[in-house]
Design a protein around this motif. Structure first.
Motif, PDB file in Angstrom:
ATOM      1  N   PRO A  50       0.790  -1.230   0.000  1.00  0.00           N
ATOM      2  CA  PRO A  50       0.000   0.000   0.000  1.00  0.00           C
ATOM      3  C   PRO A  50       0.831   1.294   0.000  1.00  0.00           C
ATOM      4  N   ARG A  51       2.147   1.181   0.260  1.00  0.00           N
ATOM      5  CA  ARG A  51       3.012   2.363   0.346  1.00  0.00           C
ATOM      6  C   ARG A  51       3.847   2.579  -0.905  1.00  0.00           C
ATOM      7  N   VAL A  52       3.758   1.637  -1.875  1.00  0.00           N
ATOM      8  CA  VAL A  52       4.634   1.663  -3.052  1.00  0.00           C
ATOM      9  C   VAL A  52       3.781   1.493  -4.311  1.00  0.00           C
ATOM     10  N   ASP A  53       3.954   2.394  -5.283  1.00  0.00           N
ATOM     11  CA  ASP A  53       3.186   2.293  -6.532  1.00  0.00           C
ATOM     12  C   ASP A  53       3.516   1.016  -7.292  1.00  0.00           C
ATOM     13  N   GLU A  54       4.810   0.738  -7.438  1.00  0.00           N
ATOM     14  CA  GLU A  54       5.265  -0.482  -8.117  1.00  0.00           C
ATOM     15  C   GLU A  54       6.279  -1.168  -7.214  1.00  0.00           C
ATOM     16  N   LEU A  55       5.965  -2.347  -6.735  1.00  0.00           N
ATOM     17  CA  LEU A  55       6.838  -3.092  -5.834  1.00  0.00           C
ATOM     18  C   LEU A  55       7.287  -4.372  -6.526  1.00  0.00           C
ATOM     19  N   ILE A  56       8.600  -4.537  -6.620  1.00  0.00           N
ATOM     20  CA  ILE A  56       9.175  -5.770  -7.140  1.00  0.00           C
ATOM     21  C   ILE A  56       9.697  -6.545  -5.942  1.00  0.00           C
ATOM     22  N   ALA A  57       9.171  -7.751  -5.758  1.00  0.00           N
ATOM     23  CA  ALA A  57       9.550  -8.595  -4.623  1.00  0.00           C
ATOM     24  C   ALA A  57      10.249  -9.836  -5.163  1.00  0.00           C
ATOM     25  N   VAL A  58      11.478 -10.071  -4.718  1.00  0.00           N
ATOM     26  CA  VAL A  58      12.266 -11.180  -5.246  1.00  0.00           C
ATOM     27  C   VAL A  58      12.686 -12.125  -4.128  1.00  0.00           C
ATOM     28  N   ASP A  59      12.864 -13.373  -4.499  1.00  0.00           N
ATOM     29  CA  ASP A  59      13.358 -14.382  -3.571  1.00  0.00           C
ATOM     30  C   ASP A  59      14.010 -15.490  -4.382  1.00  0.00           C
TER      31      ASP A  59
END
Length: 194
Positions: free
Chosen positions: A66-75
């Motif tokens: 909710p705080r980031v327009d575009e969030l890239i999450a990697v693992d």
């Protein structure tokens, strides 16, 4: 004796394949308090493009979105990413990717980089590479938020060692604008130097 090399992707895949929440991100009071403090550290700031390195099963990801327009999450773990995708299925603006950071990293510039409970898994060489990458990828006025447990580990680094080595590699391009320490973890906020 702690290993010299970064922990391999198979270590994390085996953990998440055996237990979808091996570190109790969903239920631990420690994790909940740490996530609350992590989000509070943003104050009221909103970010255009963020990167979460080591998103695991997406518990923190769901709170960052909710705080980031575009969030890239990697693992590195496919099993962890499958859980993260399910948890965040109703949230907009998140893209997931299986990557071994810092060997692999998404392209482009970020005004938020989250490094939460992952840097102590990295070797000296990978910490150096990660610090240099951050100094290039962090946008002007961008922030790096690091949160790490400060107890003893059998990983390549302790939390304090990992943050210190990252800072050394990122200097003089990134500098500290905030740091706090609880009984069990440290939270560091860095910004790109003007």
């Amino acid at each position: 004796m702690r290993p010299d090399a970064s922990l391999p992707p198979s270590y994390f895949e085996n953990m998440f394949a055996a237990d979808p929440d091996p570190w109790r991100f969903e239920s631990s009071a420690y994790e909940r308090a740490k996530y609350d403090r992590t989000i509070a550290a943003f104050e009221n700031r909103r970010f255009r493009r963020g990167l979460e390195i080591g998103c695991a099963n997406g518990v923190l990801t769901s709170r960052l979105a909710p705080r980031v327009d575009e969030l890239i999450a990697v693992d590195v773990s496919a099993s962890a990413l499958a859980s993260a995708r399910r948890r965040c299925a109703d949230l907009a603006g998140i893209r997931f990717g299986q990557m071994t950071f810092p060997e692999q990293a998404p392209p482009g510039e970020f005004d938020l980089i989250i490094v939460s409970e992952v840097a102590y898994y990295w070797s000296d060489r990978d910490l150096n590479a990660a610090g240099h990458w951050m100094s290039e990828a962090l946008a002007k006025n961008g922030r790096v938020l690091l949160v790490h447990w400060t107890g003893a580990t059998d990983y390549p680094q302790t939390g304090d060692e990992a943050v210190g080595k990252l800072a050394q590699a990122a200097t003089p391009f990134i500098w500290s604008v905030g740091a706090e320490r609880t009984e069990s973890y440290r939270l560091d906020i860095w910004e790109r130097a003007p």
